[in-house]
Design an enzyme around this catalytic site. Sequence first.
Site, PDB file in Angstrom:
ATOM      1  N   HIS A 178      -2.176   0.667  16.443  1.00 56.22           N
ATOM      2  CA  HIS A 178      -0.512   0.895  15.759  1.00 56.22           C
ATOM      3  C   HIS A 178       0.462   1.315  16.897  1.00 56.22           C
ATOM      4  O   HIS A 178       1.294   2.025  16.561  1.00 56.22           O
ATOM      5  CB  HIS A 178      -1.111   2.198  15.615  1.00 56.22           C
ATOM      6  CG  HIS A 178      -1.535   2.339  14.363  1.00 56.22           C
ATOM      7  ND1 HIS A 178      -3.221   2.289  13.436  1.00 56.22           N
ATOM      8  CD2 HIS A 178      -1.122   3.477  12.978  1.00 56.22           C
ATOM      9  CE1 HIS A 178      -3.661   2.011  12.781  1.00 56.22           C
ATOM     10  NE2 HIS A 178      -2.408   3.091  11.793  1.00 56.22           N
ATOM     11  N   ALA A 225       3.064  -3.349  11.220  1.00 59.46           N
ATOM     12  CA  ALA A 225       3.258  -4.879  11.155  1.00 59.46           C
ATOM     13  C   ALA A 225       1.445  -5.521  12.417  1.00 59.46           C
ATOM     14  O   ALA A 225       0.715  -6.521  12.156  1.00 59.46           O
ATOM     15  CB  ALA A 225       3.393  -5.235  12.971  1.00 59.46           C
ATOM     16  N   ASP A 226       0.718  -3.998  13.040  1.00 60.25           N
ATOM     17  CA  ASP A 226      -0.843  -4.684  13.671  1.00 60.25           C
ATOM     18  C   ASP A 226      -1.414  -5.084  11.720  1.00 60.25           C
ATOM     19  O   ASP A 226      -2.705  -5.770  12.004  1.00 60.25           O
ATOM     20  CB  ASP A 226      -1.259  -3.593  14.074  1.00 60.25           C
ATOM     21  CG  ASP A 226      -0.075  -2.653  14.866  1.00 60.25           C
ATOM     22  OD1 ASP A 226      -0.731  -2.959  15.934  1.00 60.25           O
ATOM     23  OD2 ASP A 226       0.322  -1.836  14.942  1.00 60.25           O
ATOM     24  N   GLU A 250       1.063  -1.091   0.055  1.00 60.78           N
ATOM     25  CA  GLU A 250      -0.024   0.007  -0.144  1.00 60.78           C
ATOM     26  C   GLU A 250       0.661   1.067   0.111  1.00 60.78           C
ATOM     27  O   GLU A 250       1.668   1.666   0.520  1.00 60.78           O
ATOM     28  CB  GLU A 250      -0.519   0.153   1.432  1.00 60.78           C
ATOM     29  CG  GLU A 250      -1.949  -1.342   1.286  1.00 60.78           C
ATOM     30  CD  GLU A 250      -2.061  -1.687   2.329  1.00 60.78           C
ATOM     31  OE1 GLU A 250      -1.821  -0.822   3.539  1.00 60.78           O
ATOM     32  OE2 GLU A 250      -3.007  -2.430   2.410  1.00 60.78           O
ATOM     33  N   SER A 260      -6.091  -4.922   0.865  1.00 63.16           N
ATOM     34  CA  SER A 260      -6.264  -5.511   0.926  1.00 63.16           C
ATOM     35  C   SER A 260      -4.915  -6.716   1.508  1.00 63.16           C
ATOM     36  O   SER A 260      -3.807  -7.681   0.737  1.00 63.16           O
ATOM     37  CB  SER A 260      -6.094  -6.192  -0.591  1.00 63.16           C
ATOM     38  OG  SER A 260      -7.346  -5.431  -0.511  1.00 63.16           O
ATOM     39  N   GLU A 261      -4.942  -6.676   2.589  1.00 60.73           N
ATOM     40  CA  GLU A 261      -3.507  -7.403   2.733  1.00 60.73           C
ATOM     41  C   GLU A 261      -3.673  -8.519   2.937  1.00 60.73           C
ATOM     42  O   GLU A 261      -2.620  -9.625   2.354  1.00 60.73           O
ATOM     43  CB  GLU A 261      -3.497  -7.565   4.689  1.00 60.73           C
ATOM     44  CG  GLU A 261      -2.947  -5.833   4.857  1.00 60.73           C
ATOM     45  CD  GLU A 261      -3.563  -4.878   5.006  1.00 60.73           C
ATOM     46  OE1 GLU A 261      -4.988  -4.900   4.855  1.00 60.73           O
ATOM     47  OE2 GLU A 261      -3.450  -3.755   5.241  1.00 60.73           O
TER      48      GLU A 261
HETATM   49  C1  LIG Z   1      -5.369  -3.173   7.906  1.00 57.43           C
HETATM   50  C2  LIG Z   1      -5.343  -2.010   7.600  1.00 57.43           C
HETATM   51  N1  LIG Z   1      -4.509  -1.727   6.630  1.00 57.43           N
HETATM   52  C3  LIG Z   1      -4.363  -0.486   5.782  1.00 57.43           C
HETATM   53  C4  LIG Z   1      -3.954   0.452   7.289  1.00 57.43           C
HETATM   54  C5  LIG Z   1      -2.623   1.640   7.167  1.00 57.43           C
HETATM   55  N2  LIG Z   1      -3.989   3.096   6.564  1.00 57.43           N
HETATM   56  C6  LIG Z   1      -4.961   3.596   7.517  1.00 57.43           C
HETATM   57  S1  LIG Z   1      -6.404   4.560   7.322  1.00 57.43           S
HETATM   58  C7  LIG Z   1      -5.606   3.865   5.367  1.00 57.43           C
HETATM   59  C8  LIG Z   1      -6.476   4.364   3.783  1.00 57.43           C
HETATM   60  C9  LIG Z   1      -7.563   4.009   4.096  1.00 57.43           C
HETATM   61  O1  LIG Z   1      -8.566   5.017   3.076  1.00 57.43           O
HETATM   62  P1  LIG Z   1     -10.268   5.141   3.124  1.00 57.43           P
HETATM   63  O2  LIG Z   1     -11.150   3.888   2.899  1.00 57.43           O
HETATM   64  O3  LIG Z   1     -10.303   5.357   1.520  1.00 57.43           O
HETATM   65  O4  LIG Z   1     -10.388   6.091   5.112  1.00 57.43           O
HETATM   66  P2  LIG Z   1     -10.144   7.620   4.457  1.00 57.43           P
HETATM   67  O5  LIG Z   1      -8.406   7.550   4.828  1.00 57.43           O
HETATM   68  O6  LIG Z   1      -9.535   8.675   3.084  1.00 57.43           O
HETATM   69  O7  LIG Z   1     -10.694   8.321   5.032  1.00 57.43           O
HETATM   70  C10 LIG Z   1      -4.563   3.192   4.981  1.00 57.43           C
HETATM   71  C11 LIG Z   1      -4.569   2.151   3.830  1.00 57.43           C
HETATM   72  C12 LIG Z   1      -4.283  -0.007   8.070  1.00 57.43           C
HETATM   73  N3  LIG Z   1      -4.930   1.171   9.262  1.00 57.43           N
HETATM   74  N4  LIG Z   1      -5.234  -0.720   8.381  1.00 57.43           N
END
Ligand SMILES: Cc1ncc(C[n+]2csc(CCOP(=O)(O)OP(=O)(O)O)c2C)c(N)n1
Lengths: 310, 329
Positions: free
Chosen positions: B132, B87-88, B33, B62-63
């Site tokens: 986190h 890692a979480d 990501e 999509s882990e």
């Molecule tokens: C399972 C998981 N994967 C990755 C992340 C890291 N992460 C936090 S917010 C984010 C983007 C999320 O985007 P979106 O769902 O469009 O929401 P927005 O932040 O735009 O409100 C990511 C990749 C996470 N918190 N949890």
Amino acid sequence: MADLRAMWRIRAFEEKTQALCGTGDIRGSVHLCIGQEAGPVGACGVLEGSDALFATYRGHGWAIARGTPLRPLMAELLGRSTGVNGGRGGSAYLSAPEYGFHGENSIVGAGAPIAVGAALAGRYDGTHRIALTVFGDGAMNQGSVHEAMNFAAATCLPVLFICENNRWSELTPIKDAVGSDILADRPRALGMTAVRIDGNDPDLVRRTIGDLAAAARTGGGPAFVELATQRLVGHYVGDPQQYRTREELAADREQEPIARAVRELTAAGVAAEEITAVEKNAREEVEQAAQAALADPLADSDSAREHVYA
Amino acid sequence: MPEQTIKVNYSGAVNAALQRVLAEVPETLLYGEDVAKPGGVHGVTRGLWKEFGDRVFDTPISESAILGSAVGAAMMGRRPIVEIMWADFFLVALDQMINQAANVRYVSQGKLTAPFVVRTQQGNSPGACAQHSQNLEALFLHTPGLRVAMPSSPQDAYDIMVSAVHCDDPVIVFDNRTLYFGQKQEIVTGRPPAPIGGSVLRRSGQAATVVTWGAMTHRVLEAADQLAAQGTFVAVIETPWLNPFDTDTVIESVERTGGRLAVVHEANTTAGFGAEVITRVAEAGVLRGRPARIGVPDARMPAAPALASALIPDTGRIIEGLARLTADR
Ligand SMILES: Cc1ncc(C[n+]2csc(CCOP(=O)(O)OP(=O)(O)O)c2C)c(N)n1
């Protein structure tokens, strides 16, 4: 006017939060919902006290719209003992169930199955509560969200899946992360009503979610609403947003719900002083809450090991 | 690959290692990501997409698909290097690591293999929330079939990434987020890939052996320095490789230091890998007195910095633990 007031309370809170990050009073990662205020203001208007709401880390606006007072909310961000969770939750993982706000989540998509469970409980505890889960466009690509939607559809549970589509998932645009960007096709294929609406119009949000909530309360099952919106700020406080063009941000500022409400109220003949007073009052209320919270004691380190078990 | 000395911080060292393996191993892919066009949320993968084009790409959030596709691509001869941003977030996709990746070689009698690398980062930093800030190495150390490393210096970060990519098994490399933007240091690049495993004697001493890994290494060394100023010299062994773990070196050192052993890590104490290290030394019959196990007490990780710092071992707590150990004769 009431919607503008409600949106300004959220925006003023977020801007103050941003300032307190700048001064180092708030530490850690903070995700602001500046530009996305119409969704929570519209949606929370149709929820009842026993309904459940699950938001993401970008959830301050949802907590506020649900009725959480500003001072303990700000105190939580500031790591004070008077915070809604005594500092344990922080900006990205706070909850205030006494106000029907069952928590943010910092794991993308994780709130969706939990919301299904809240609705499931309502089937047995007599409340028949609606559960509303909010997530971003990027969360559509999580397995947990798919599983939750299908589970709710298969069991006809009153869950409202609200996707705030601000077009960005952190630093990557949603269009680069999907084969089809018609997100509503997915829940539709699972057998639920799914719509995409202008998420910058609080009244439209209220009416749309109101109708779907009413249907869900009477056995109509889950529904999905995609709110087309935008964030005017970075993914997190401190994100320099190098991935966005100036043109895009300018267009977003045209669309954003507060500027738009001001334009509409002005066109309807509301006096400029009345409109600016809304902003001023919101900022004053937030400032008072923040000052009070800043004067509160920091979370007591002796309590750090409490609440792990019953 | 010519040897060269460059001056980089920790994240620059990882970047240099990734650049090297992408250049030297044509089967490598790098994805996750926000890793390609944005260059990673911590900037670690900056510039690599520009240089290597479509072997470096961004994925959906999509882990399960990230990890599962790495397993599949590795089975077919690619060498994926994938990122789990925190890692979480492994936890939403553990099946692909524990039921899938770890089994590929064993269950096929070695007819299939899954040589891929997962890069991730973990640990607490002020204000990180409970989801986190976890230190999850023990979960993966409980799973035979996975290799696990946790460097703490730019040189090790570089060398370990190179070794991990050349390793024929799945390897997880945990960085600690707080180390990314530390001091720039000179590191040597371009050396032939070292075999995985081994440990580093960071400080010698007779009073006790202290075993540590990851970001805690720096706090342990600070504590050891302060103790040395008071006349107590402890040996500090950093074990950046946790699987394979350099048990022999630890046992020998404990023997030389009067049977006294402390293990310090940032992860939860209960069922942390420290318990395993102590048990191995005890089983070798060289332990004397009461070993010290220093980690986070059993709690979740609160967001408020004032609360979190009461839980994470700091130099003071480490000194206290070591002082008790060395007084206990
Ligand atoms: C399972 C998981 N994967 C990755 C992340 C890291 N992460 C936090 S917010 C984010 C983007 C999320 O985007 P979106 O769902 O469009 O929401 P927005 O932040 O735009 O409100 C990511 C990749 C996470 N918190 N949890």
